[in-house]
Design a protein around this motif. Structure first.
Motif, PDB file in Angstrom:
ATOM      1  N   LYS A  80      13.977 -95.169  49.872  1.00 18.89           N
ATOM      2  CA  LYS A  80      15.273 -94.482  49.775  1.00 18.89           C
ATOM      3  C   LYS A  80      15.828 -94.163  51.175  1.00 18.89           C
ATOM      4  O   LYS A  80      15.091 -93.660  52.031  1.00 18.89           O
ATOM      5  CB  LYS A  80      15.084 -93.185  48.988  1.00 18.89           C
ATOM      6  N   GLN A  81      17.087 -94.497  51.365  1.00 21.30           N
ATOM      7  CA  GLN A  81      17.705 -94.141  52.648  1.00 21.30           C
ATOM      8  C   GLN A  81      18.339 -92.749  52.548  1.00 21.30           C
ATOM      9  O   GLN A  81      19.173 -92.500  51.689  1.00 21.30           O
ATOM     10  CB  GLN A  81      18.768 -95.162  53.030  1.00 21.30           C
ATOM     11  N   ILE A  82      17.932 -91.858  53.424  1.00 23.84           N
ATOM     12  CA  ILE A  82      18.466 -90.492  53.411  1.00 23.84           C
ATOM     13  C   ILE A  82      19.726 -90.417  54.263  1.00 23.84           C
ATOM     14  O   ILE A  82      20.705 -89.784  53.897  1.00 23.84           O
ATOM     15  CB  ILE A  82      17.404 -89.499  53.925  1.00 23.84           C
ATOM     16  N   ALA A  83      19.708 -91.065  55.417  1.00 15.62           N
ATOM     17  CA  ALA A  83      20.889 -91.008  56.295  1.00 15.62           C
ATOM     18  C   ALA A  83      20.918 -92.223  57.210  1.00 15.62           C
ATOM     19  O   ALA A  83      19.874 -92.807  57.540  1.00 15.62           O
ATOM     20  CB  ALA A  83      20.847 -89.740  57.137  1.00 15.62           C
ATOM     21  N   GLN A 357       9.984 -80.677  50.398  1.00 18.73           N
ATOM     22  CA  GLN A 357      10.299 -82.027  50.927  1.00 18.73           C
ATOM     23  C   GLN A 357      11.423 -82.667  50.109  1.00 18.73           C
ATOM     24  O   GLN A 357      12.362 -83.245  50.662  1.00 18.73           O
ATOM     25  CB  GLN A 357       9.054 -82.923  50.874  1.00 18.73           C
ATOM     26  N   ASP A 358      11.331 -82.511  48.760  1.00 17.26           N
ATOM     27  CA  ASP A 358      12.384 -83.084  47.900  1.00 17.26           C
ATOM     28  C   ASP A 358      13.726 -82.428  48.200  1.00 17.26           C
ATOM     29  O   ASP A 358      14.758 -83.094  48.302  1.00 17.26           O
ATOM     30  CB  ASP A 358      12.042 -82.875  46.413  1.00 17.26           C
ATOM     31  N   VAL A 363      19.129 -82.465  50.409  1.00 19.33           N
ATOM     32  CA  VAL A 363      20.155 -81.758  51.198  1.00 19.33           C
ATOM     33  C   VAL A 363      20.548 -82.597  52.428  1.00 19.33           C
ATOM     34  O   VAL A 363      21.733 -82.740  52.751  1.00 19.33           O
ATOM     35  CB  VAL A 363      19.648 -80.355  51.617  1.00 19.33           C
ATOM     36  N   ALA A 364      19.533 -83.182  53.082  1.00 20.71           N
ATOM     37  CA  ALA A 364      19.831 -84.000  54.273  1.00 20.71           C
ATOM     38  C   ALA A 364      20.723 -85.171  53.886  1.00 20.71           C
ATOM     39  O   ALA A 364      21.668 -85.515  54.615  1.00 20.71           O
ATOM     40  CB  ALA A 364      18.535 -84.500  54.907  1.00 20.71           C
ATOM     41  N   HIS A 365      20.446 -85.773  52.730  1.00 25.15           N
ATOM     42  CA  HIS A 365      21.255 -86.908  52.274  1.00 25.15           C
ATOM     43  C   HIS A 365      22.718 -86.481  52.081  1.00 25.15           C
ATOM     44  O   HIS A 365      23.645 -87.168  52.534  1.00 25.15           O
ATOM     45  CB  HIS A 365      20.677 -87.454  50.960  1.00 25.15           C
ATOM     46  N   ILE A 367      24.311 -83.665  53.296  1.00 25.96           N
ATOM     47  CA  ILE A 367      24.969 -83.147  54.510  1.00 25.96           C
ATOM     48  C   ILE A 367      25.225 -84.257  55.519  1.00 25.96           C
ATOM     49  O   ILE A 367      26.311 -84.352  56.094  1.00 25.96           O
ATOM     50  CB  ILE A 367      24.116 -82.032  55.132  1.00 25.96           C
ATOM     51  N   LEU A 368      24.231 -85.131  55.715  1.00 28.72           N
ATOM     52  CA  LEU A 368      24.386 -86.169  56.738  1.00 28.72           C
ATOM     53  C   LEU A 368      25.305 -87.302  56.277  1.00 28.72           C
ATOM     54  O   LEU A 368      25.610 -88.214  57.031  1.00 28.72           O
ATOM     55  CB  LEU A 368      23.020 -86.713  57.165  1.00 28.72           C
ATOM     56  N   GLY A 369      25.774 -87.208  55.030  1.00 25.18           N
ATOM     57  CA  GLY A 369      26.780 -88.164  54.561  1.00 25.18           C
ATOM     58  C   GLY A 369      28.196 -87.686  54.862  1.00 25.18           C
ATOM     59  O   GLY A 369      29.157 -88.446  54.710  1.00 25.18           O
ATOM     60  N   LEU A 370      28.336 -86.426  55.283  1.00 26.42           N
ATOM     61  CA  LEU A 370      29.687 -85.884  55.536  1.00 26.42           C
ATOM     62  C   LEU A 370      30.178 -86.322  56.915  1.00 26.42           C
ATOM     63  O   LEU A 370      29.513 -86.041  57.924  1.00 26.42           O
ATOM     64  CB  LEU A 370      29.651 -84.348  55.478  1.00 26.42           C
ATOM     65  N   PRO A 371      31.341 -86.982  56.996  1.00 26.35           N
ATOM     66  CA  PRO A 371      31.797 -87.473  58.306  1.00 26.35           C
ATOM     67  C   PRO A 371      31.846 -86.407  59.407  1.00 26.35           C
ATOM     68  O   PRO A 371      31.398 -86.685  60.532  1.00 26.35           O
ATOM     69  CB  PRO A 371      33.180 -88.068  58.002  1.00 26.35           C
ATOM     70  N   PRO A 372      32.338 -85.169  59.157  1.00 27.79           N
ATOM     71  CA  PRO A 372      32.363 -84.205  60.276  1.00 27.79           C
ATOM     72  C   PRO A 372      30.956 -83.850  60.764  1.00 27.79           C
ATOM     73  O   PRO A 372      30.748 -83.641  61.965  1.00 27.79           O
ATOM     74  CB  PRO A 372      33.047 -82.961  59.675  1.00 27.79           C
TER      75      PRO A 372
END
Ligand SMILES: Cc1cc2nc3c(=O)[nH]c(=O)nc-3n(C[C@H](O)[C@H](O)[C@H](O)COP(=O)(O)OP(=O)(O)OC[C@H]3O[C@@H](n4cnc5c(N)ncnc54)[C@H](O)[C@@H]3O)c2cc1C
Length: 481
Positions: A80-83, A357-358, A363-365, A367-372
Motif C-alpha cells: 500500500k502506498q501511503i504518500a 500503526q494503522d 492519517v498520514a495517507h 494528510i499527505l494527500g492534501l496539496p497544501p
C-alpha cells in the motif's frame, strides 16, 4: 595580511565555510586533524537550497554531475502506498534532492576551496583555544611534532559532534540520546520495484526501512533495529540486512555485496549559543539530530553560508562587528526546528503498537494527500521555506508578503544573490537609488511583483522592503551596519 580566520575541521561544514570566506577574499586557514579523508558515504542528501547557495562558488554543477537526482519520495506499508511526494514543482533551479556520498561531496568542495587558494592542512589538530577581546590564541599540533600557539581574529569551530572547541569553551550540549539502534548499509542490489529517482520508505510493524539511491543499482539502506542494547549499536551482517529487507519489504529485493555497513544511535542535542566572543560554532559542533529527513549536513552547511558573509564584512572592516550578533539567534532557531521535525518524523516511523500503526498509516495517507500539506512539506524538506522571520536584521516592509527574513528565490535567467568577491546587498527596484552605498551591489534587479523596492541580503533573504521612492528607509536600514 595575517590569516584572520581559523576554520577548525574540514568536514562538509568547514570546507563550505573556508570556500565561502576565501571567495569573499578573507585570509583563512583550514585545519583538519585526520591525516587522510574518510572514504565512507555518511550524509548522502544535498537539498535544493544548499545547491542554490553552493552554486555561487561554482561547485553545484560538479556535484550534480557526480550525484543521482531523486525527484520523488514515497512512503509505503507493504503493497500500500501511503504518500508520494514530488520535488519537481519546487520553486528552485534545482528541482530534486541530490544523492551523493559525503566523501565525494567533500572531495569536490575541497577542490573548489583549493582553487580559491585555501589549502586543507591535514594532520593538523587544534588542541586549545583562549581569547580576549582582540584575538583568539589557538594551540595547534603539527604532524612533525611541533605544537605552537598562533593568533587569529576569529575562529570557526566546524569540528563535529565531539567538538574540541565546544569542550574547551565549556559549552553544554543539551539534549537526549534516543533509545533505539539503527543499521545502515550501502549495497548493490537487484529487484527494486521503484525507479532510480525514488527515495523509498517502507513502514513495517517491526520498524521502518528506507532506500536511498546512490548509483545505478546501489542504495543506502537504513533500518531500525529496536530498543538499544549494550554500550554501542552492533551493525547487522549482510545476511541480517537481507532478512530485514525480505521481512519489511519489498521482498523482491536481493542484496549483493555490501559497500559499507555501520550502525548508529540518534542524539538530539544543541548548544544554546553558537557564538562565544570571537569564536563561532557551526554544523555538528553546534547541533546533532536524527538523520530522518537528511537535514544534518545541509543545516550545518547553511550555518556556514549564514556566517560567511557577516564574518567577511566584519573581517574586511566593511560592517560593524555587531552584524555578527545575528548569527547565533538566526541559526539556533533553524537548528531547533530541524531537531524537532526530524525527531517527530523518527518517532512517527518507530510507532510499534499495531493499532497506532494503522491509525498513523491512515492519517498520514489522508494528510499527505492534501496539496497544501504536500507543498509545506516539500518546502521544509528542500529547505527553501527556511528563513529568518524573527531576525534582528529584518527591516521594515511595505507589503504583507514576502516578509523580511523570507528566502528570495533566484529569478529565472538571473544568477543567485551574493555572487562575486564581496558580500553585497542587492536592490530590486525599477529605478536606481539616488545614492551609492558600499554595501549595495551596482547590479540591480527588477522590482518583484509584491514590492516596489526590495533589499536582499547577500545570502538571498529579504532584508527589507519599501514603497517606490522611499529611499530614506533603505538608507536608514543600511546605515545600521
Ligand atoms: C552514518 C551517518 C549517516 C549520515 N547521514 C546523513 C544524511 O543522510 N544527511 C545528512 O544531512 N546528514 C547525515 N549525517 C550527518 C552528517 O554526516 C553530519 O551532519 C556532517 O558530517 C556534519 O559535518 P561537519 O562538517 O559539521 O562535521 P564532521 O563531518 O564531523 O567534520 C568535523 C571534522 O573536524 C575534524 N576535527 C575534529 N576535531 C578537530 C580538531 N581538534 N582539530 C582539527 N580538526 C578536527 C574531524 O576530523 C572532522 O573531519 C550522517 C552521519 C553519519 C555518521
Amino acid at each position: 595580511m595575517t590569516d584572520s580566520v581559523l576554520v577548525v575541521g574540514a568536514g562538509p561544514v568547514g570546507l563550505t565555510m573556508a570556500l565561502e570566506l576565501a571567495r569573499y577574499k578573507v585570509p583563512v586557514r583550514l585545519i583538519e586533524k585526520a591525516t587522510e579523508r574518510a572514504g565512507t558515504s555518511r550524509a548522502i542528501a544535498i537539498w535544493p537550497r544548499t545547491l542554490e547557495l553552493l552554486d555561487r562558488a561554482g561547485a553545484t554543477s560538479e556535484l550534480v554531475e557526480a550525484g543521482v537526482r531523486v525527484t520523488t519520495a514515497e512512503i509505503n506499508a507493504g503493497e500500500k502506498q501511503i504518500a508520494r511526494i514530488q520535488f519537481e514543482g519546487v520553486e528552485s533551479p534545482h528541482k530534486f534532492v541530490l544523492m551523493l556520498a559525503q566523501n565525494e561531496t567533500e572531495a569536490i568542495l575541497q577542490r573548489h576551496a583549493e582553487a580559491t587558494g585555501v589549502r586543507c592542512e591535514l594532520g593538523v589538530e587544534l588542541r586549545r583555544v583562549t581569547q580576549d577581546d582582540k584575538a583568539v590564541a589557538a594551540t595547534i599540533a603539527y604532524p612533525d611534532g611541533r605544537v605552537q600557539t598562533e593568533s587569529f581574529d576569529w575562529v570557526v569551530a566546524c569540528d563535529g559532534a565531539h567538538s574540541t572547541v565546544r569542550h574547551n569553551l565549556g559549552m553544554s550540549f543539551d539534549g537526549d540520546l534516543i533509545d533505539n539502534d539503527w543499521g545502515l548499509g550501502d549495497f548493490y542490489l537487484t529487484g527494486a520495484p521503484f525507479g532510480p529517482d525514488v527515495l523509498a520508505n517502507y513502514f513495517h510493524k517491526d520498524g521502518p526501512i528506507i532506500y536511498f539511491p546512490l548509483a545505478p543499482n546501489r542504495y543506502r539502506i537504513i533500518a531500525s533495529l529496536g530498543p538499544s542494547k549494550g554500550d554501542r549499536p552492533v551493525p547487522p551482517t549482510a545476511e541480517e540486512f537481507q532478512t530485514l529487507v525480505t521481512t519489511r519489504g519489498p521482498a523482491s529485493i536481493k542484496l549483493g555485496e555490501p559497500v559499507w555497513i555501520s550502525a548508529f544511535r540518534i542524539n538530539e542535542r544543541q548548544v544554546q549559543n553558537y557564538r562565544d566572543g570571537r569564536i563561532f560554532l557551526a554544523g555538528d559542533a553546534a547541533h546533532v539530530h536524527s538523520p530522518a529527513g537528511g537535514q544534518g549536513m545541509n543545516t550545518g552547511m547553511q550555518d556556514a553560508f549564514n556566517l560567511a558573509w557577516k564574518l567577511a564584512l566584519a573581517a574586511r572592516g566593511m560592517a560593524a562587528p555587531t552584524l555578527l550578533e545575528s548569527y547565533s539567534p538566526e541559526r539556533h532557531a533553524v537548528g531547533a526546528e530541524v531537531i524537532a521535525a526530524a525527531g517527530k518524523l523518527t518517532k512517527m516511523a518507530l510507532i510499534s503498537n499495531p493499532v497506532l500503526q494503522d491509525i498513523r498509516n491512515h492519517v498520514a495517507h489522508l494528510i499527505l494527500g492534501l496539496p497544501p500539506v504536500k507543498h509545506a512539506l516539500v518546502g521544509q524538506m528542500t529547505e527553501i521555506s527556511v528563513g529568518y522571520p524573527h531576525s534582528s536584521l529584518n527591516g521594515p516592509y511595505a507589503n504583507a508578503s514576502p516578509k523580511p527574513g523570507t528566502r528570495m528565490p533566484p529569478i529565472d535567467g538571473e544568477t543567485a544573490y551574493g555572487l562575486g568577491d564581496t558580500p553585497l546587498f542587492t536592490l530590486c527596484a525599477n529605478e536606481p537609488p539616488p545614492f551609492n552605498h558600499p554595501l549595495v551591489s551596482s547590479a540591480m534587479r527588477p522590482a518583484t511583483a509584491a514590492n516596489d523596492i526590495a533589499l536582499v541580503r547577500p545570502d538571498g533573504y529579504l532584508a527589507m522592503s519599501a514603497r517606490s521612492g522611499d529611499w530614506d528607509s533603505v538608507r536608514a536600514y543600511l546605515d545600521r551596519f
